[in-house]
Design an enzyme around this catalytic site. Structure first.
Site, PDB file in Angstrom:
ATOM      1  N   ASN A 150      15.533  70.678  50.919  1.00 47.82           N
ATOM      2  CA  ASN A 150      14.616  71.332  49.969  1.00 47.82           C
ATOM      3  C   ASN A 150      13.536  70.417  49.406  1.00 47.82           C
ATOM      4  O   ASN A 150      12.508  70.899  48.939  1.00 47.82           O
ATOM      5  CB  ASN A 150      15.400  72.027  48.851  1.00 47.82           C
ATOM      6  CG  ASN A 150      16.102  71.055  47.948  1.00 47.82           C
ATOM      7  OD1 ASN A 150      16.559  70.001  48.392  1.00 47.82           O
ATOM      8  ND2 ASN A 150      16.205  71.389  46.688  1.00 47.82           N
ATOM      9  N   CYS A 282      17.292  72.301  43.004  1.00 45.94           N
ATOM     10  CA  CYS A 282      18.586  72.119  42.324  1.00 45.94           C
ATOM     11  C   CYS A 282      18.411  72.250  40.819  1.00 45.94           C
ATOM     12  O   CYS A 282      19.364  72.560  40.110  1.00 45.94           O
ATOM     13  CB  CYS A 282      19.187  70.776  42.681  1.00 45.94           C
ATOM     14  SG  CYS A 282      18.050  69.422  42.425  1.00 45.94           S
TER      15      CYS A 282
END
Ligand code: NAD
Length: 477
Positions: A150, A282
């Protein structure tokens, strides 16, 4: 057949037993490239090369390390458009976000160029006469770096740069979904003059390359970022060879909005925190904990702005939200949207949009209860649960009702509530009137509870993981 992108082992570009295709989530018919996919033999050769190269690298002193990192920073800046375009194409982040992440990687390398020169020790008098004590920092040795898809350049940068700055040698395993950005970074590190073996790239699956790194006895430490189950497995496996581990894992980050918040500011912070980067951060705000008095106005305005976000191909001008990273991730997100309905939420958005890629409209789960699975489990997509609360105390209790503790935010005009939240919330990072996502690079990053394990990453605190302490006693005679 597109050109095969090779692993970098002992200063040589080498093939592997397998290959893997890198495809564009905005349009999976776009084959970005074919990449080597290694195995345990490749890891063993890379670790041996790293072990042989590490001592001369450290003993050469900090100046060559600082110079190398500074050159890498400049080369990333010079190739930012190319790297950012690759990042957007393979991960699906919109181009402005991909370019910003690329520039961030350059800043991180430059920061650690300076840190290489600032490794401090301590000097203390001994309790014995004429004895002096020095506490020195020594590199760990060879470190294995395992990263998620990511942030395919920023996370590698914030592991590789401190590892090299403090005199370690590196074996780097990027995420299987994003080898392209990692390969460009490896090219730069190689071209910048990194000595053979000091930095090695071994692309491949977690099950083969990742597991082999964790098992290799030549490797002294593993720095991992990824999901909780993988992190837990790594900690268990690393115990066999007594490796030091640093684990950065998931989040279910709360954003509290109190009645006294500035409404436009709170909506902007939640829109950004929950949905930008397709919610695949996150630190994304995935639980919006909203006080009753502002709840309806907040939900109305956030829904309006959320529904106006333009979802589209990462490289298309005007896209604000790119695709979900993969078909599997999209299916997982859609299952959570269905679950939110089953659990009793009113769902706004969250539909698969069809088109060329894995597009999904952002979603709000209204009327969520803190105990629901959609309010407890990390979805890692553009979905946020909205939980209504009566007052600050309830908001704080709900915020802390999580197995995770990475980032937490509050929107309030009250200094008293802001202060009480900063002190009371169980999270590694706390934001006041700012999105839960979006951090600086020169200060520690990490969480508490199930989100993190081991020493913090980034800033000067990175020295805690990438070095070990040596206590020396000297008697002058
Ligand atoms: P993942 O755990 O599936 O994979 C992460 C990395 O681990 C990949 O390189 C993968 O190949 C490797 N891996 C998989 N199995 C392995 C094994 N058995 N042994 C060793 N390595 C193995 O995670 P992901 O899907 O790539 O990333 C998403 C997750 O990462 C989310 O949970 C997100 O919250 C987390 N994340 C955390 C942070 C943070 O700093 N806390 C930052 C970004 C992402």
């Amino acid at each position: 057949m597109s050109e095969l992108h090779l692993n970098l082992i002992a200063g040589q570009w080498v093939g592997a037993e397998d290959t893997s295709e890198n495809r564009n989530p905005s349009d999976p018919s776009d084959l970005i490239g074919v990449y080597a996919s290694g195995g345990a033999d490749d890891v063993a050769r890379a670790a041996a090369a790293a072990a042989a190269a590490q001592s001369p690298w450290f003993e050469g002193g900090p100046q060559p390390r600082a110079d190398l990192l500074d050159r890498i920073a400049s080369m990333i800046e010079a190739r930012a458009q190319e790297i950012g375009t690759m990042l957007a194409r393979e991960e699906g982040k919109i181009l402005p976000e991909a370019l910003a992440e690329t520039r961030r990687a350059a800043q991180i390398f430059r920061f650690y160029a300076g840190e290489a020169l600032r490794v401090a020790g301590e000097a203390l008098p001994s309790v014995r006469p004429q004895v002096d004590i020095e506490i020195l920092r020594a590199p760990l040795g060879v470190v294995g770096l395992i990263t998620p898809w990511n942030f395919p350049i920023a996370i590698p940068a914030w592991k590789i740069a401190p590892a090299l700055a403090y005199g370690n040698a590196v074996v780097f395993k990027p995420a299987d979904l994003t080898p392209g950005t990692a390969h460009l970074l490896a090219q730069i590190i190689h071209q910048a003059g990194c000595p053979a073996g000091v930095f090695n790239l071994v692309m491949g699956s977690g099950a083969r390359v990742g597991a082999a790194l964790v098992a290799d006895p030549q490797i002294s430490g593993i720095s991992f970022t990824g999901s909780v189950p993988t992190g837990r497995g790594i900690a268990r496996a690393a115990a066999e060879t007594m490796k030091k581990v640093q684990l950065e894992m998931g989040g279910k980050n709360p954003m509290v909005v109190l009645d006294d918040a500035d409404l436009p500011l709170a909506v902007a912070a939640c829109l950004n925190g929950a949905f930008f980067s397709t919610g695949q951060r996150c630190t994304a705000s995935s639980r919006l904990i909203v006080q009753a008095g502002i709840h309806d106005a907040f939900v109305a305005e956030l829904s309006r702005q959320m529904q106006a976000l333009r979802v589209g191909p990462a490289l298309a001008e005007g896209s604000q939200i790119g695709p979900v990273v993969s078909a599997a991730q999209l299916q997982g997100n859609l299952r959570y949207v269905a679950l939110a309905r089953d659990e009793g939420c009113t769902v706004i958005g969250g539909d698969a949009l069809g088109g060329t890629g894995y597009f999904q409209s952002p979603a709000l789960f209204l009327g969520a209860d803190p105990a629901m699975r959609v309010a407890q489990e990390e979805i890692f997509g553009p979905c946020a649960a909205v939980i209504k609360v009566d007052d600050f105390d309830q908001a704080l209790t709900v915020a802390n009702d999580s197995a995770f503790g990475l980032s937490a935010g509050i929107c309030t005009g009250s200094l008293r509530h802001a202060r009480a939240f900063k002190h009371g919330v169980k999270a590694g990072m706390v934001m006041v009137n700012l999105p839960t996502a979006g951090v600086d690079y020169h200060v520690p990053f990490g969480g508490t509870k199930g989100s993190s394990h081991g020493a913090r990453e980034q800033g000067r605190h990175a020295v805690e993981f990438y070095t070990t302490v040596k206590t020396s006693y000297s008697y002058a005679g």
